[in-house]
Design a protein around this motif. Sequence first.
Motif, PDB file in Angstrom:
ATOM      1  N   GLU B  28       0.832  -1.210   0.000  1.00  0.00           N
ATOM      2  CA  GLU B  28       0.000   0.000   0.000  1.00  0.00           C
ATOM      3  C   GLU B  28       0.865   1.258   0.000  1.00  0.00           C
ATOM      4  N   ALA B  29       0.292   2.316  -0.546  1.00  0.00           N
ATOM      5  CA  ALA B  29       0.937   3.623  -0.473  1.00  0.00           C
ATOM      6  C   ALA B  29      -0.035   4.593   0.177  1.00  0.00           C
ATOM      7  N   LEU B  30       0.521   5.505   0.958  1.00  0.00           N
ATOM      8  CA  LEU B  30      -0.301   6.522   1.596  1.00  0.00           C
ATOM      9  C   LEU B  30       0.212   7.884   1.136  1.00  0.00           C
ATOM     10  N   LEU B 152       8.093   7.867 -14.751  1.00  0.00           N
ATOM     11  CA  LEU B 152       9.152   6.884 -14.502  1.00  0.00           C
ATOM     12  C   LEU B 152       9.226   6.542 -13.013  1.00  0.00           C
ATOM     13  N   PHE B 153       9.170   7.597 -12.212  1.00  0.00           N
ATOM     14  CA  PHE B 153       9.264   7.412 -10.768  1.00  0.00           C
ATOM     15  C   PHE B 153       8.030   6.678 -10.229  1.00  0.00           C
ATOM     16  N   ALA B 154       6.853   7.074 -10.728  1.00  0.00           N
ATOM     17  CA  ALA B 154       5.624   6.404 -10.288  1.00  0.00           C
ATOM     18  C   ALA B 154       5.711   4.903 -10.598  1.00  0.00           C
ATOM     19  N   GLY B 155       6.292   4.586 -11.746  1.00  0.00           N
ATOM     20  CA  GLY B 155       6.477   3.176 -12.110  1.00  0.00           C
ATOM     21  C   GLY B 155       7.363   2.454 -11.096  1.00  0.00           C
ATOM     22  N   GLN B 156       8.414   3.144 -10.641  1.00  0.00           N
ATOM     23  CA  GLN B 156       9.318   2.536  -9.650  1.00  0.00           C
ATOM     24  C   GLN B 156       8.602   2.313  -8.322  1.00  0.00           C
ATOM     25  N   VAL B 157       7.772   3.303  -7.930  1.00  0.00           N
ATOM     26  CA  VAL B 157       7.025   3.152  -6.681  1.00  0.00           C
ATOM     27  C   VAL B 157       6.069   1.968  -6.810  1.00  0.00           C
ATOM     28  N   ARG B 158       5.412   1.864  -7.974  1.00  0.00           N
ATOM     29  CA  ARG B 158       4.478   0.750  -8.182  1.00  0.00           C
ATOM     30  C   ARG B 158       5.207  -0.590  -8.091  1.00  0.00           C
ATOM     31  N   ARG B 159       6.407  -0.624  -8.681  1.00  0.00           N
ATOM     32  CA  ARG B 159       7.178  -1.854  -8.642  1.00  0.00           C
ATOM     33  C   ARG B 159       7.552  -2.210  -7.195  1.00  0.00           C
ATOM     34  N   GLY B 165       6.494  -3.919  -0.804  1.00  0.00           N
ATOM     35  CA  GLY B 165       6.933  -2.726  -0.105  1.00  0.00           C
ATOM     36  C   GLY B 165       5.753  -1.822   0.215  1.00  0.00           C
ATOM     37  N   ALA B 166       6.056  -0.740   0.934  1.00  0.00           N
ATOM     38  CA  ALA B 166       5.025   0.245   1.231  1.00  0.00           C
ATOM     39  C   ALA B 166       5.657   1.623   1.130  1.00  0.00           C
ATOM     40  N   ALA B 167       4.820   2.643   0.994  1.00  0.00           N
ATOM     41  CA  ALA B 167       5.359   3.989   0.872  1.00  0.00           C
ATOM     42  C   ALA B 167       4.424   4.999   1.528  1.00  0.00           C
ATOM     43  N   VAL B 168       5.040   5.999   2.158  1.00  0.00           N
ATOM     44  CA  VAL B 168       4.283   7.160   2.633  1.00  0.00           C
ATOM     45  C   VAL B 168       4.850   8.348   1.863  1.00  0.00           C
ATOM     46  N   ILE B 169       3.987   9.035   1.124  1.00  0.00           N
ATOM     47  CA  ILE B 169       4.446  10.059   0.205  1.00  0.00           C
ATOM     48  C   ILE B 169       3.759  11.387   0.524  1.00  0.00           C
ATOM     49  N   ALA B 170       4.552  12.417   0.739  1.00  0.00           N
ATOM     50  CA  ALA B 170       4.000  13.755   0.869  1.00  0.00           C
ATOM     51  C   ALA B 170       4.110  14.416  -0.493  1.00  0.00           C
TER      52      ALA B 170
END
Lengths: 216, 201
Positions: B28-30, B152-159, B165-170
């Motif tokens: 998940e990403a927040l 490109l970066f969004a693709g890396q986060v998706r991968r 993995g998980a991510a918290v993004i401001a």
Amino acid sequence: MRALLLRDLRIATRAGGGFGLGLAFFLIVVVLVPFGVGAETATLRLIAPGILWVGALLAALLTLDRLFALDWEDGSLALIATSPAPLEGVALLKALAHWLTTGLPLTLAAPLLGVLLNLAPEAYPWLVASLLVGTPALSVIGTFGAALTVGLRRGGLLLSLLVLPLYVPTLIFGAEAVRRGADGGATALALMGGITLGALALLPFAAAAALRVNLR
Amino acid sequence: MLRVRDLTVARGGLAVLEGLTFAVAPGEALVLSGPNGVGKTTLLRTLAGLQPPLAGEIEATGQAAYASHADGVKGQLTVAENLRFWAGIYGTRLTDDVLAAFALADLADRPARTLSAGQLRRTGLARLALTGRPLWLLDEPTVSLDAESVALFAGQVRRHLATGGAAVIASHIDIGLDALRLDLRAYVATETATGRDEAFL
């Protein structure tokens, strides 16, 4: 952790890295002294140990403010703090990198500069030995000062005021060891060694604590 | 992966956000949103462990990799040297895959001071892939990136999310992730003097 040392050494030796700055400063100070004091060889011989030690001390101070300040400005200090590398180890490695780029070259260059100050021939081994034992303390104490003042504007100035008094014991014993030579120099050298070891054992922890507070 | 309960975060001893409760599961990403100064950076720094929370608890099962506003890239070193340094710190290796993933292969031997702001940012973000850590804490990751680099970066986060993995993004802009959203405006702390030195004087 080795990566950090390699990076710091690599940056120091690249253009604008400041390697050799301390050494050049040491050279200039020592060359200037005879101009100020006069070319009286007896006087120069008398003050040579003190001048060489004060010069080494000031040269070591010169590059201290960059130790953490550069990593602070580009954000890598915060990133390192969140990495697996313990800040205590980071502080110790920073001190080691500082010593390798400042203390060690100063130690190696000092005998050459001793000639300019007409240092007594029997004092040369003592000069090298005392610098070898004493300059690590200068780097470690300086690292602690740099950690305390990181992030402050004009921190370099405050750093000098904080660190120079802490250098006093090393300076006293260092210059004394050179002055006395075989006649009691060993005692001064041993005492200075004690200071260096104590600083090495304790100050990385103090520096790491200071960094943590400053990173908040 | 990350569970936050009744968290109060402070800047300069003054609470900025309070009562934060959320959880991020693997995959998940927040996305944190809110106006400038609302406390996104403060929250991320607290989650990263750079500053202690004023109250509440943070429970993380995986270690976090933090990416701040600043990239932590050294201008005197080349892109590859910079990334190899971070790989060394995290005990991983810099592979051509990572360079390619962030479109840095052609820039690898360029001194970082000659890079543009967007290229610098990509170098900073490539560090994340080298940390090998499951939780990414990203503070405005898309600043100075062009549309292509954002994708490109969004693709890396998706991968990263796809591999557990998980991510918290401001972030202010929508980077096109299928993510949970948290508007921090709802948690702004009511002005208190807790922990303020002046309160004791």
